[in-house]
Design an enzyme around this catalytic site. Structure first.
Site: not given
Ligand code: RIB
Length: 312
Positions: A37, A235, A238-239
């Site tokens: 998330g 994955t 970016g977060d």
């Molecule tokens: O940015 C990656 C995230 O996007 C994943 O962890 C997924 O849950 C979505 O929210």
């Protein structure tokens, strides 16, 4: 304190040789679940980066999928403001990771959509509010306006890509987007710099994957070439960038300093699988930065040229 208000999803991940095209079926190589998330990933990145304390406002269902999400956030001491929805499932994301480390993600937001304007906690002690777009846009707008009125810096990662209402943009101090997200925000597509000029936000950072990132701060530009790594899974990269950036801005660093550390953390996040599972600690990032060669002028020139900065 940095407050993250956003989504938490359980990620259901399959690795495959390539991401299926529409109508195609591919046989995957393995299946794993990871805490994810965009909101929760950014909160974990912010907490692992250290400095100011991290808090998160999130919404979960009353189901088993919520448990690993809480455990992951609690393991890095994120202070939680958790709304539990009795009738919505915890958010889930279905992710295919290809052998070239790229991914395709479909989110079932579930309980994330239950966050409403009245759920924002007191902003006393909060220096930065960090948000994304996996909760309702009306909620994001209301939180941004409340934060702005309280003198809190509003950092918005406008992901996933969508257009933004002007009243939201007016309440944002720092916008962080990738190139596709930037394109979704402007009326006239063009070079990165041409698009940056169309946004009336004080500071905008654009992440450009393996090329690096660029920021426009008022009328000045900051360039940060990417660090070289061998990617396994992008994955959450970016977060990781956004959470680390907010943590370092919260310590009072300049945007250029925070972008360098955030780029290093995002690069490292690509070298391990999963979202939160791949986010490095501050010590790992520091050690990585200590091994990096001095930035070459040719890297800066290549980035400038890609962004259209040399032609302006
Ligand atoms: O940015 C990656 C995230 O996007 C994943 O962890 C997924 O849950 C979505 O929210």
């Amino acid at each position: 304190m940095i407050l993250v208000a956003g989504s938490a999803n359980l990620d259901f991940v399959v690795r495959a040789a390539h991401i299926p095209a529409p109508g195609e079926t591919v046989l995957g190589q393995g299946f794993t679940t990871y805490p994810g998330g965009k909101g929760a990933n950014q909160a974990v990145a912010c907490a692992r980066a250290g400095g100011a304390a991290t808090a998160m406002l999130l919404a979960l269902g009353n189901d088993a999928h919520a448990l690993p999400l809480l455990a992951s956030l609690e393991s890095v001491r994120v202070r939680l403001h958790t709304l539990r929805s009795p009738d919505q499932a915890t958010g889930c994301a279905f992710i295919c990771v290809a052998d070239n480390a790229e991914n395709a993600i479909t989110v079932a937001p579930g309980a994330n959509l239950c966050l409403q304007s009245q759920h924002l906690p007191e902003l006393q002690d909060v220096s930065h509010l960090l948000m994304q777009l996996e909760i309702p846009i009306t909620t994001v707008t209301a939180y941004a306006q409340r934060a702005q009125a309280s003198g809190v810096q509003v950092v918005l990662n406008a992901a996933p890509a969508q257009g933004l209402p002007p009243e939201l943009l007016q309440a944002v101090d720092l916008l962080v987007v990738n190139e596709g997200e930037l394109r979704a925000l402007v009326t006239h597509p063009g070079t990165v710099v041409a698009m940056l000029r169309q946004l009336e936000v004080p500071s905008v950072v654009v992440t450009l994957g393996q090329r690096g990132c660029i920021a426009r701060q008022q009328d000045a530009y900051v360039l940060q070439p990417a660090f070289k790594i061998a990617p396994i899974d992008t994955t959450g990269a970016g977060d990781t960038f956004c959470g680390t950036l907010a943590a370092h801005l919260g310590r009072g660093e300049t945007l250029a300093q925070a972008m360098r550390t955030a780029s290093a953390a995002a690069a490292l996040a690509c070298t391990a699988s999963g979202a939160q599972s791949s986010i490095p600690t501050a010590m790992e990032v520091e050690a990585f930065l200590g091994q990096q060669p001095v930035v070459d002028q040719s890297q800066i020139d290549a980035l400038k040229s890609y962004c259209g900065l040399d032609a302006s």
